[in-house]
Write a protein that holds these residues in place. Structure first.
Motif, mmCIF file in Angstrom:
data_model
loop_
_atom_site.group_PDB
_atom_site.id
_atom_site.type_symbol
_atom_site.label_atom_id
_atom_site.label_comp_id
_atom_site.label_asym_id
_atom_site.label_seq_id
_atom_site.Cartn_x
_atom_site.Cartn_y
_atom_site.Cartn_z
ATOM 1 N N GLY A 141 47.473 -2.140 38.911
ATOM 2 C CA GLY A 141 46.539 -1.060 39.258
ATOM 3 C C GLY A 141 47.315 0.100 39.833
ATOM 4 N N ARG A 142 46.773 1.326 39.640
ATOM 5 C CA ARG A 142 47.509 2.520 40.070
ATOM 6 C C ARG A 142 47.803 2.462 41.565
ATOM 7 N NH1 ARG A 142 47.985 6.614 36.579
ATOM 8 N NH2 ARG A 142 49.798 6.966 37.904
ATOM 9 N N GLY A 143 48.995 2.877 41.901
ATOM 10 C CA GLY A 143 49.419 2.805 43.302
ATOM 11 C C GLY A 143 49.902 1.416 43.695
ATOM 12 N N GLY A 144 50.077 0.540 42.689
ATOM 13 C CA GLY A 144 50.334 -0.883 42.946
ATOM 14 C C GLY A 144 51.685 -1.231 43.538
ATOM 15 N N SER A 145 52.611 -0.280 43.584
ATOM 16 C CA SER A 145 53.917 -0.595 44.178
ATOM 17 C C SER A 145 53.796 -0.955 45.651
ATOM 18 C CB SER A 145 54.866 0.593 44.053
ATOM 19 O OG SER A 145 55.045 0.911 42.718
ATOM 20 N N ASP A 146 52.821 -0.370 46.326
ATOM 21 C CA ASP A 146 52.588 -0.727 47.728
ATOM 22 C C ASP A 146 52.315 -2.228 47.831
ATOM 23 O OD1 ASP A 146 52.715 1.959 48.383
ATOM 24 O OD2 ASP A 146 50.537 2.238 48.338
ATOM 25 N N GLU B 22 55.378 10.291 36.203
ATOM 26 C CA GLU B 22 55.817 9.519 35.033
ATOM 27 C C GLU B 22 54.731 8.550 34.541
ATOM 28 O OE1 GLU B 22 58.103 9.924 33.068
ATOM 29 O OE2 GLU B 22 58.325 8.023 31.993
ATOM 30 N N THR B 23 54.103 7.843 35.475
ATOM 31 C CA THR B 23 53.089 6.872 35.032
ATOM 32 C C THR B 23 51.909 7.605 34.369
ATOM 33 O OG1 THR B 23 53.792 5.488 36.878
ATOM 34 C CG2 THR B 23 51.811 4.811 35.739
ATOM 35 N N ASN B 24 51.542 8.766 34.917
ATOM 36 C CA ASN B 24 50.476 9.566 34.275
ATOM 37 C C ASN B 24 50.862 9.935 32.845
ATOM 38 O OD1 ASN B 24 48.954 9.552 36.564
ATOM 39 N ND2 ASN B 24 49.562 11.602 37.240
ATOM 40 N N LEU C 72 60.563 0.090 44.269
ATOM 41 C CA LEU C 72 60.411 1.486 43.864
ATOM 42 C C LEU C 72 59.196 1.706 42.975
ATOM 43 C CD1 LEU C 72 64.048 2.602 42.937
ATOM 44 C CD2 LEU C 72 62.899 2.716 45.156
ATOM 45 N N SER C 73 58.650 2.912 43.066
ATOM 46 C CA SER C 73 57.665 3.411 42.102
ATOM 47 C C SER C 73 58.426 4.102 40.980
ATOM 48 C CB SER C 73 56.777 4.478 42.742
ATOM 49 O OG SER C 73 55.923 3.943 43.693
ATOM 50 N N ALA C 74 57.684 4.533 39.992
ATOM 51 C CA ALA C 74 58.244 5.389 38.950
ATOM 52 C C ALA C 74 58.393 6.805 39.509
ATOM 53 C CB ALA C 74 57.309 5.407 37.750
ATOM 54 N N GLY D 265 58.173 3.083 33.742
ATOM 55 C CA GLY D 265 58.696 4.084 34.678
ATOM 56 C C GLY D 265 59.519 3.450 35.785
ATOM 57 N N GLU D 266 59.081 2.314 36.262
ATOM 58 C CA GLU D 266 59.763 1.632 37.360
ATOM 59 C C GLU D 266 61.094 1.033 36.901
ATOM 60 O OE1 GLU D 266 56.494 1.778 37.133
ATOM 61 O OE2 GLU D 266 55.847 2.312 39.153
ATOM 62 N N GLN D 267 61.157 0.668 35.636
ATOM 63 C CA GLN D 267 62.419 0.096 35.125
ATOM 64 C C GLN D 267 63.536 1.130 35.223
ATOM 65 O OE1 GLN D 267 62.044 -2.002 31.439
ATOM 66 N NE2 GLN D 267 64.236 -2.178 31.120
HETATM 67 N N1 ASP Z 1 53.866 4.117 39.296
HETATM 68 C C1 ASP Z 1 52.597 3.493 39.569
HETATM 69 C C2 ASP Z 1 51.515 4.551 39.671
HETATM 70 O O1 ASP Z 1 51.782 5.738 39.558
HETATM 71 C C3 ASP Z 1 52.630 2.616 40.756
HETATM 72 C C4 ASP Z 1 52.908 3.305 42.069
HETATM 73 O O2 ASP Z 1 53.424 4.415 42.095
HETATM 74 O O3 ASP Z 1 52.623 2.713 43.106
HETATM 75 O O4 ASP Z 1 50.380 4.229 39.834
#
Ligand code: ASP
Ligand code: MG
Length: 411
Positions: free
Chosen positions: A149-154, A46-48, A40-42, A73-75
Motif C-alpha cells: 500500500g502507498r506509503g508502505g515503507s514506514d 517514482e512510484t507515481n 528506503l523508499s523509492a 523504485g525501491e530496488q
Molecule cells: N514508494 C512507495 C510509495 O510511494 C512507498 C513509500 O514511499 O513508502 O508509496
C-alpha cells in the motif's frame, strides 16, 4: 551496542546527491557503534510514475504484475545506497523483500505482512554489514512480489524493527516531526516532543501524512518506539511511544484536517430494519471505505442518511448508492465533494469533560456551520464546507492553546 532501524522517505533519497547525504548519516550511526538496518523508499515521484505506466497498459491494473512494476523504485535506491556506502569503505548489502524474506499475504497493491524471518539480516549484522532493505515490498507464499500500500515503507521499517527487536525505529522525512497542526496553515504550529500511539493513529488516519497508518498499528502492537525526524538537519524529532500520565494532562495535542473526503446523503429512506445493510453492502463489495455515518431520527417512517467516502471513490460510490436508492424507493441522493473534516485529537480527552462543547463554541463564533460530527475516545471530528478548513484549523489551534506563543506564556 544498539540495533537501529532507519527509514528514509522519497524526498530524502530523491537524487544521487541526497542518497550520498543519507549514506553519511547511516555511516555516522554505524561508526558510533550501532548495528544499522536501513529501509528506503523509492525516489520521490517514482512510484507515481510507475503507477501511471500500469494505468496506461490496463484499465484495472492492480494485480500480481502491478506489484512487479511499482515495487521497482525501491530496488534502485537500495542498490545505489549500498554502492555509495561501499565506496566510502563500509560493508553494505542490499535486500529485496524476498531476500529478507518479508512474507505477506497475496493482496496485491495492499498486502499485509504475515512474517519476517530475521535470520539472514542478523547474520549480516553480526558480520559488521549495514543492511539496506527495500521498503514497501514483500513476497507471498507463491513467491510473487507484493506491495504494502502507498506509503508502505514506514510499515516495512516498523515491522523490521519489531522482528529484529531493534531499540528504536527512526523515520527520516522532509519534516522535523509531528506538529500540533499543519505549519503551512498555522505559522505558530509547534513540534511535539512525544505523542502516544493512539494519538498518532488518529492523526495519521485523519490526514497528517507523516506516517502510514498501518505502521503505527504495528508499532503499537509490538511496542516499537518510533522517532520521526528530518534527514536534512539534526533537530530532535517526535517520539511516538506508549501513553503515560504526563500525556493525559494535555487535553488536545493536535488539530488535523482532511480534504480528501466527499459526502453522500440519501434522502427520505424508508426507516425499517435492513435498509442500512442494503445501502452499504454494494460499497463494501466494491472495496469502498465508508468513514463517518450519520442517520437522522425519522419522520413519518422516513429518515436521511449521510456518510463520507474518499474523493477518489466518490463517483463510484454515488453510482452504487443511486442504484440501491432506486430499489428501496429513497427520495433522492445528493453528493457533495466540497467538504473537509477538521478534528482535534488528544489523549487527555479521556479524562477531561467539555472538550466537544468548547470545539463547537469556537466554530460557532466564527460562523462555521458543522455538517456532521463524529467522536472517539480521544478525537472529535467535524465536517465543514471546504472553504472554512484553514479558518477552522487556525481558530481551534488557538482556542486549545497549542501554539508556540501559548506554551511560552504558560511557562
Ligand atoms: N514508494 C512507495 C510509495 O510511494 C512507498 C513509500 O514511499 O513508502 O508509496
Ligand atoms: Mg511516506
Amino acid at each position: 551496542m544498539s540495533l537501529i532501524v532507519q527509514k528514509y522517505g522519497g524526498t530524502s533519497v530523491g537524487n544521487v546527491e541526497r542518497i550520498k547525504n543519507v549514506a553519511r548519516r547511516v555511516a555516522r550511526t554505524f561508526s558510533q557503534g550501532n548495528r544499522v538496518v536501513v529501509v528506503l523508499s523509492a525516489m520521490s515521484g517514482e512510484t507515481n510514475r510507475l503507477v501511471a505506466f500500469t494505468q496506461e497498459c490496463s484499465e484495472f491494473p492492480i494485480s500480481r504484475e502491478y506489484d512487479a512494476v511499482i515495487s521497482t523504485g525501491e530496488q534502485v535506491t537500495i542498490g545505489l545506497l549500498a554502492l555509495v556506502l561501499k565506496e566510502m569503505g563500509y560493508q553494505a548489502k542490499s535486500f529485496l523483500g524476498h531476500q529478507v524474506p518479508i512474507i505477506t499475504d497475496s493482496s496485491f497493491g495492499s498486502a499485509r505482512i504475515e512474517d519476517i524471518k530475521p535470520g539472514n539480516l542478523m547474520a549480516e549484522l553480526d558480520r559488521g554489514v549495514i543492511a539496506v532493505v527495500a521498503g514497501f515490498q514483500g513476497v507471498d507464499a507463491d513467491g510473487s512480489i507484493t506491495t504494502l500500500g502507498r506509503g508502505g515503507s514506514d510499515t516495512t521499517a516498523v515491522a523490521l524493527a519489531a522482528a529484529l527487536k531493534a531499540d528504536v525505529c527512526e523515520i527520516y522525512t522532509d519534516v522535523e516531526g509531528v506538529y500540533t497542526t499543519d505549519p503551512n496553515i498555522c505559522s505558530d504550529a509547534r513540534k511535539l516532543e512525544r505523542v502516544s500511539y493512539d494519538e498518532m493513529l488518529e492523526m495519521a488516519s485523519l490526514g497528517a501524512k507523516v506516517l502510514q497508518t498501518r505502521s503505527v498499528e504495528f508499532a503499537r502492537k509490538y511496542g516499537v518506539p518510533v522517532m520521526v525526524r528530518s534527514s536534512f538537519n539534526d533537530a530532535t524529532g517526535t517520539l511516538v511511544c506508549k501513553e503515560d500520565k504526563e500525556m493525559e494532562k494535555v487535553v488536545v495535542s493536535g488539530v488535523t484536517y482532511n480534504k480528501d473526503e466527499a459526502k453522500i446523503s440519501v434522502l427520505r429512506v424508508p426507516d425499517r430494519p435492513g435498509i442500512a445493510a442494503l445501502l452499504f453492502r454494494p460499497l463494501t463489495e466494491a472495496g469502498i471505505n465508508v468513514d463517518m455515518i450519520v442517520q437522522n431520527i425519522s419522520h413519518d417512517s422516513q429518515t436521511d442518511l449521510t456518510f463520507t467516502v474518499t474523493k477518489t471513490e466518490f463517483k463510484h460510490a454515488m453510482k452504487l448508492v443511486k442504484e440501491t436508492a432506486g430499489k428501496i424507493e429513497a427520495e433522492d441522493v445528493i453528493g457533495d465533494p466540497n467538504i473537509a473534516k477538521v478534528s482535534i485529537v488528544g489523549a487527555g480527552m479521556r479524562s477531561h469533560a467539555g472538550v466537544a462543547s468548547r470545539m463547537f463554541d469556537v466554530m460557532a463564533r466564527e460562523g462555521i456551520n458543522i455538517q456532521m460530527i463524529s467522536t472517539s475516545e480521544i478525537k472529535i471530528s467535524c465536517v465543514v464546507d471546504v472553504k472554512y478548513t484553514e479558518l477552522a484549523v487556525r481558530v481551534l489551534h488557538e482556542a486549545f492553546g497549542l501554539g508556540k506563543t501559548d506554551v511560552a506564556e504558560e511557562k
